[in-house]
Design a protein around this motif. Structure first.
Motif, PDB file in Angstrom:
ATOM      1  N   VAL A   1       0.846  -1.187   0.000  1.00  0.00           N
ATOM      2  CA  VAL A   1       0.000   0.000   0.000  1.00  0.00           C
ATOM      3  C   VAL A   1       0.885   1.242   0.000  1.00  0.00           C
ATOM      4  O   VAL A   1       1.922   1.261   0.646  1.00  0.00           O
ATOM      5  CB  VAL A   1      -0.899  -0.021   1.258  1.00  0.00           C
ATOM      6  N   THR A   2       0.465   2.277  -0.717  1.00  0.00           N
ATOM      7  CA  THR A   2       1.240   3.524  -0.744  1.00  0.00           C
ATOM      8  C   THR A   2       0.620   4.552   0.198  1.00  0.00           C
ATOM      9  O   THR A   2      -0.521   4.412   0.621  1.00  0.00           O
ATOM     10  CB  THR A   2       1.315   4.106  -2.175  1.00  0.00           C
TER      11      THR A   2
ATOM     12  N   GLU B   1       3.303   6.125 -10.336  1.00  0.00           N
ATOM     13  CA  GLU B   1       4.754   5.911 -10.380  1.00  0.00           C
ATOM     14  C   GLU B   1       5.160   5.353 -11.750  1.00  0.00           C
ATOM     15  O   GLU B   1       6.153   5.774 -12.337  1.00  0.00           O
ATOM     16  CB  GLU B   1       5.141   4.922  -9.272  1.00  0.00           C
ATOM     17  N   ARG B   2       4.358   4.404 -12.246  1.00  0.00           N
ATOM     18  CA  ARG B   2       4.611   3.815 -13.565  1.00  0.00           C
ATOM     19  C   ARG B   2       4.513   4.868 -14.665  1.00  0.00           C
ATOM     20  O   ARG B   2       5.357   4.941 -15.557  1.00  0.00           O
ATOM     21  CB  ARG B   2       3.598   2.687 -13.817  1.00  0.00           C
ATOM     22  N   ILE B   3       3.484   5.730 -14.582  1.00  0.00           N
ATOM     23  CA  ILE B   3       3.282   6.788 -15.583  1.00  0.00           C
ATOM     24  C   ILE B   3       4.463   7.758 -15.577  1.00  0.00           C
ATOM     25  O   ILE B   3       4.994   8.127 -16.622  1.00  0.00           O
ATOM     26  CB  ILE B   3       1.957   7.551 -15.324  1.00  0.00           C
TER      27      ILE B   3
ATOM     28  N   SER C   1      10.499  13.101  -8.165  1.00  0.00           N
ATOM     29  CA  SER C   1      10.330  11.664  -7.931  1.00  0.00           C
ATOM     30  C   SER C   1      10.774  11.264  -6.535  1.00  0.00           C
ATOM     31  O   SER C   1      10.152  10.432  -5.892  1.00  0.00           O
ATOM     32  CB  SER C   1      11.123  10.852  -8.954  1.00  0.00           C
ATOM     33  N   THR C   2      11.866  11.881  -6.054  1.00  0.00           N
ATOM     34  CA  THR C   2      12.420  11.465  -4.768  1.00  0.00           C
ATOM     35  C   THR C   2      11.461  11.662  -3.606  1.00  0.00           C
ATOM     36  O   THR C   2      11.423  10.867  -2.681  1.00  0.00           O
ATOM     37  CB  THR C   2      13.743  12.211  -4.463  1.00  0.00           C
ATOM     38  N   TYR C   3      10.656  12.736  -3.645  1.00  0.00           N
ATOM     39  CA  TYR C   3       9.736  12.926  -2.513  1.00  0.00           C
ATOM     40  C   TYR C   3       8.287  12.516  -2.808  1.00  0.00           C
ATOM     41  O   TYR C   3       7.480  12.403  -1.901  1.00  0.00           O
ATOM     42  CB  TYR C   3       9.800  14.363  -1.965  1.00  0.00           C
ATOM     43  N   MET C   4       7.964  12.273  -4.086  1.00  0.00           N
ATOM     44  CA  MET C   4       6.603  11.843  -4.402  1.00  0.00           C
ATOM     45  C   MET C   4       6.452  10.317  -4.417  1.00  0.00           C
ATOM     46  O   MET C   4       5.368   9.795  -4.252  1.00  0.00           O
ATOM     47  CB  MET C   4       6.165  12.403  -5.766  1.00  0.00           C
ATOM     48  N   VAL C   5       7.584   9.608  -4.634  1.00  0.00           N
ATOM     49  CA  VAL C   5       7.525   8.144  -4.602  1.00  0.00           C
ATOM     50  C   VAL C   5       7.203   7.730  -3.171  1.00  0.00           C
ATOM     51  O   VAL C   5       7.935   8.055  -2.241  1.00  0.00           O
ATOM     52  CB  VAL C   5       8.857   7.500  -5.063  1.00  0.00           C
TER      53      VAL C   5
ATOM     54  N   THR D   1       1.815  -7.781  -8.026  1.00  0.00           N
ATOM     55  CA  THR D   1       0.343  -7.769  -7.947  1.00  0.00           C
ATOM     56  C   THR D   1      -0.203  -6.407  -7.536  1.00  0.00           C
ATOM     57  O   THR D   1      -1.352  -6.083  -7.808  1.00  0.00           O
ATOM     58  CB  THR D   1      -0.193  -8.843  -6.968  1.00  0.00           C
ATOM     59  N   SER D   2       0.645  -5.585  -6.881  1.00  0.00           N
ATOM     60  CA  SER D   2       0.204  -4.252  -6.461  1.00  0.00           C
ATOM     61  C   SER D   2       0.474  -3.180  -7.517  1.00  0.00           C
ATOM     62  O   SER D   2       0.191  -2.001  -7.302  1.00  0.00           O
ATOM     63  CB  SER D   2       0.884  -3.861  -5.139  1.00  0.00           C
ATOM     64  N   GLY D   3       1.058  -3.603  -8.654  1.00  0.00           N
ATOM     65  CA  GLY D   3       1.238  -2.668  -9.768  1.00  0.00           C
ATOM     66  C   GLY D   3       2.598  -2.018  -9.880  1.00  0.00           C
ATOM     67  O   GLY D   3       2.809  -1.134 -10.711  1.00  0.00           O
ATOM     68  N   PHE D   4       3.562  -2.448  -9.054  1.00  0.00           N
ATOM     69  CA  PHE D   4       4.917  -1.893  -9.124  1.00  0.00           C
ATOM     70  C   PHE D   4       5.777  -2.735 -10.056  1.00  0.00           C
ATOM     71  O   PHE D   4       5.393  -3.835 -10.447  1.00  0.00           O
ATOM     72  CB  PHE D   4       5.568  -1.862  -7.728  1.00  0.00           C
ATOM     73  N   SER D   5       6.957  -2.225 -10.373  1.00  0.00           N
ATOM     74  CA  SER D   5       7.892  -3.004 -11.192  1.00  0.00           C
ATOM     75  C   SER D   5       9.019  -3.506 -10.297  1.00  0.00           C
ATOM     76  O   SER D   5       9.377  -2.859  -9.303  1.00  0.00           O
ATOM     77  CB  SER D   5       8.455  -2.161 -12.337  1.00  0.00           C
ATOM     78  N   LEU D   6       9.582  -4.656 -10.648  1.00  0.00           N
ATOM     79  CA  LEU D   6      10.675  -5.238  -9.862  1.00  0.00           C
ATOM     80  C   LEU D   6      11.978  -4.524 -10.170  1.00  0.00           C
ATOM     81  O   LEU D   6      12.331  -4.343 -11.334  1.00  0.00           O
ATOM     82  CB  LEU D   6      10.830  -6.727 -10.202  1.00  0.00           C
TER      83      LEU D   6
END
Length: 240
Positions: free
Chosen positions: A142-143, A153-155, A167-171, A215-220
């Motif tokens: 969960v984010t 994050e993917r977009i 990116s550093t503070y929004m991820v 499964t949560s939509g992130f990349s490895l």
């Protein structure tokens, strides 16, 4: 413009529905409008994040266009109902005293496992907690409420001219939520109690985390490490 928005949902798989129609279908006990963002309809249809909403009979909107991520940042509510993202922290359901008592029991029972998992995963997760948003899956990631979702994050990673400082503070920091009623999690708890320094336990924890990333939509970040753990588990299963 909110009146013109149309989305597919758990109750409208074939035909897009409006927010107004969604509200008319809401059960009396439902207070918020639930939605999930993702790459496409197929990826969100079977997402572990919608399991608890489905079990309670709450409809979840599928937001699968990149513009939807920007849209919901501005559209916070509709007709007095808050728009709640099921992939972020802060997802809460009305509970009776029995549910609250059960939740507290599970939290106490799995406290040591959560601590062990956090120690093993280190800074890959902010914390590990007991979840009530999943029913059939062992765990999800969960984010934070105000950071990017996995889809956002993917977009942003796909943007050619992205601003890396943003990116550093929004991820978002990821919170791992485990399902205390899942047999994998229950068995993992028993193994961790017996010997938490066991390499198999460590492998299982990292494997659960990396599978939850997918499964949560992130990349490895390190797919080869993930593959190595899978191969080790296969060898274990084949008793090689």
């Amino acid at each position: 413009l909110a009146e013109l928005l149309r989305y597919h949902s758990t109750a409208a798989e074939d035909e897009a529905t409006s927010l107004a129609d969604y509200v008319t279908r809401m059960p009396e006990k439902q207070k918020d409008i639930y939605y999930i963002t993702g790459e496409n309809k197929k990826s969100v249809q079977h997402s572990p994040f919608i399991e608890a909403c489905r079990a309670r009979g709450f409809e979840v909107l599928y937001m699968v266009e990149p513009i939807d991520e920007y849209c919901v940042q501005q559209l916070k509510e509709y007709e007095g109902h808050k728009l709640v993202c099921v992939t972020k922290e802060g997802l809460e359901f009305d509970e009776d005293e029995e549910d609250k008592a059960r939740k507290e029991e599970e939290k106490a029972e799995f406290e040591s496992l959560c601590k062990t998992m956090k120690e093993m995963l280190g800074d890959r997760v902010e914390k590990v907690i007991v979840s009530d948003r999943i029913v059939d899956s062992p765990c999800v990631l969960v984010t934070g409420q105000y950071g990017w979702s996995a889809n956002m994050e993917r977009i942003m990673k796909a943007q050619a001219l992205r601003d890396n400082t943003m990116s550093t503070y929004m991820v978002s920091k990821k919170t791992m939520e485990i399902n205390p009623r899942h047999p994998i999690v229950r068995d993992l708890k028993s193994k961790a109690v017996t010997d938490k320094s066991d390499k198999t336990v460590k492998d299982l924890v990292h494997l659960l985390f990396e599978t939850a990333l997918i499964t949560s939509g992130f990349s490895l970040d390190e797919p080869t490490n993930y593959a190595s753990r899978i191969y080790r588990m296969i060898q274990l299963g084949l008793e090689i």
